[in-house]
Design an enzyme around this catalytic site. Sequence first.
Site, PDB file in Angstrom:
ATOM      1  N   ASP A 244      34.667  36.447  37.175  1.00 29.56           N
ATOM      2  CA  ASP A 244      36.089  36.478  36.812  1.00 29.56           C
ATOM      3  C   ASP A 244      36.984  36.515  38.046  1.00 29.56           C
ATOM      4  O   ASP A 244      38.208  36.393  37.920  1.00 29.56           O
ATOM      5  CB  ASP A 244      36.393  37.675  35.905  1.00 29.56           C
ATOM      6  CG  ASP A 244      36.006  39.003  36.541  1.00 29.56           C
ATOM      7  OD1 ASP A 244      34.795  39.218  36.739  1.00 29.56           O
ATOM      8  OD2 ASP A 244      36.900  39.812  36.850  1.00 29.56           O
ATOM      9  N   ASN A 245      36.389  36.655  39.221  1.00 29.21           N
ATOM     10  CA  ASN A 245      37.155  36.609  40.472  1.00 29.21           C
ATOM     11  C   ASN A 245      36.951  35.294  41.218  1.00 29.21           C
ATOM     12  O   ASN A 245      37.293  35.200  42.399  1.00 29.21           O
ATOM     13  CB  ASN A 245      36.752  37.769  41.389  1.00 29.21           C
ATOM     14  CG  ASN A 245      37.159  39.118  40.830  1.00 29.21           C
ATOM     15  OD1 ASN A 245      38.080  39.216  40.024  1.00 29.21           O
ATOM     16  ND2 ASN A 245      36.476  40.168  41.240  1.00 29.21           N
TER      17      ASN A 245
END
Length: 484
Positions: A244-245
Site C-alpha cells: 500500500d506504500n
Amino acid sequence: MQFKQDFFTQLPEFYSQVYPQGLSHPQWLAWSHDAAQLIGLTQPTDELLLGLSGNAAIDGATYYAQVYSGHQFGGYTPRLGDGRSIILGEAIGPNGAWDVALKGGGPTPYSRHGDGRAVMRSAVREFLVSEALYHLHVPTTRALAVIGSDMPVWRESQETAAITVRLARSHIRFGHFEFFCHSERGRADKLLQLLNFTITQHYPHLSCDPSGYKAWFLQVVQDTAKMIAHWQAVGFAHGVMNTDNMSILGDSFDFGPFAFLDTFQEDFICNHSDPEGRYAFGQQPGVGLWNLQRLAQALTPVIPSDDLIAILNQYQEALVQTYLLLMRAKLGLTTLDKSTAEQDKQDLELIGQFTVLMEKNQLDYAQTWRQFGQLDPRSQHSSLRDDFIDTHQFDTWYKAYQLRLGDVTDIAAWQTERNSVNPKYILRNYLAQEAIIAVEEGNLAPLQRLQQVLSRPFAEQVEHDELAKRPPDWGQGLIMSCSS
C-alpha cells in the site's frame, strides 16, 4: 489553484468523501518554492494557509479519502485506505496535473480508530525527504508545505499536530488493485475500470486492450525497478515497503521511518518496528519484486498469468541496468555503448567489492563517494587509501579499478563530473532531528537552512560544511518508529 476531478468523477466506488478538520492556530513551518511552481503557486498566503490547514474551503476542491488494501510485512490486510490523508483533487499546473493531499487532515472512514492526525516531527521529515530525494534525482512524490499548529495529539507522549501538503502525480497504489481483486471479490469490472483509468490518465500512449495492459504492466515493473535502483545507489532506506506504500508510477511514496545511510551497512534497519529486517536496506530490491508479484496476482483477472510471469522476469534486468548506470557514473567508469553481459558482471563485482570494503572499514557512504571528486585516478597512491584499515585489500581493488577506468586525460573535468553525481549533502536523520527540536522551540531557521542546503546537494556550499560531516555518536544509525 485550479482543479480537475477525474478520479473523483470517474471512480466513485474508490473513495469516501470526507472533509478535513481544521488545525487550531495554523502557521507555515516550511514551503517549497520548487514544488509550488508545479501547480502554479508562488507565495504562501494567509488565504492559502486557511485552506490547506482545513479551516476554509478551497474553490474547486472535492475532498476525499481513497480506499485500498495491501500486504503489510508480508501479511494481507483486506481494508486499509487513507486513514489521515485527504485529497483535494488534481491541481492543474503548467506541465501537468498533480494530486494535492493534506496528510494529517483529520479522521476518515479508514482511520481505524486513529485520530487522522500527523505529528509535527513526522510532517517535517516527510517534507524534507520528499524534496531531498527530488534534488538527488530520485523519482519521488513532492511536498509543497508543512503547516504547524498548537493542537495537542498523543503518541508516546503529547505532541502537536501538523499537516504535510503532498503533491503526487497519482495516489494510485499497488494496494488499489489488490483491494478490488481480493477484498471485493467478483468485482473484476472495477479492477478493469481502475486499470483503464490508470492507463488513460498516466499512459495515454498505450491502448486499453490486452496488448496495452501487458505493455502497461511492463512499464510498472521497469519504473519500480528503476526507483529502487536509485535508492540503492544513493543509500536510501525506505523502511516500510508495504504494497500500500508502492506508487503505481514508480515514485518514492509514503515516508515514515526512512533513513539515508551514514556508515555503509548492507543489513541496515531504519524501522524500529522491523526487528527481523524484512525492509532492511539490502533487502529492498528483493522486496520490490515480491511486491510486484503481489500486484501481478491481483491483475490475473485481466492479464494472463503466463504474460505476467514473463514480464516479472524482466525486473532484475531493469534493476541491474539502472543500478550499473548510476554506479558507473559515481565511479567515473565509461558508460559502454553496447554493454556485454560479461562486462556487466565484472562491473557489478567491482562495485560490490568496493561496498564490501566500505562496510568492513565502517566508512561513511556519502563522504566516501564524495572523495572521488578529489581523486587523481592516474596516481598510484589514492587519496582514499588512508580511510581503509585494510590497505592491502584496498590496493588490490584500486588496481582493478584503475584498469577498468582506463586513461583519464582531463582530470579537472573528471572530478567535476564525480561531484555532480556524488552528493556532499544528504538528509541524515540527526540533521532532521536537530531541525525538529528547533521547530519545537519556535526556531524555524535550522529547518529553513537544511531545506536550502538539501536543494543543492552536489554543490560545495562551504559555508554549510558542518552539515556534511559524519553524525555525532548519538546520531549514528538512528532507528525511527512508525509512530506519526
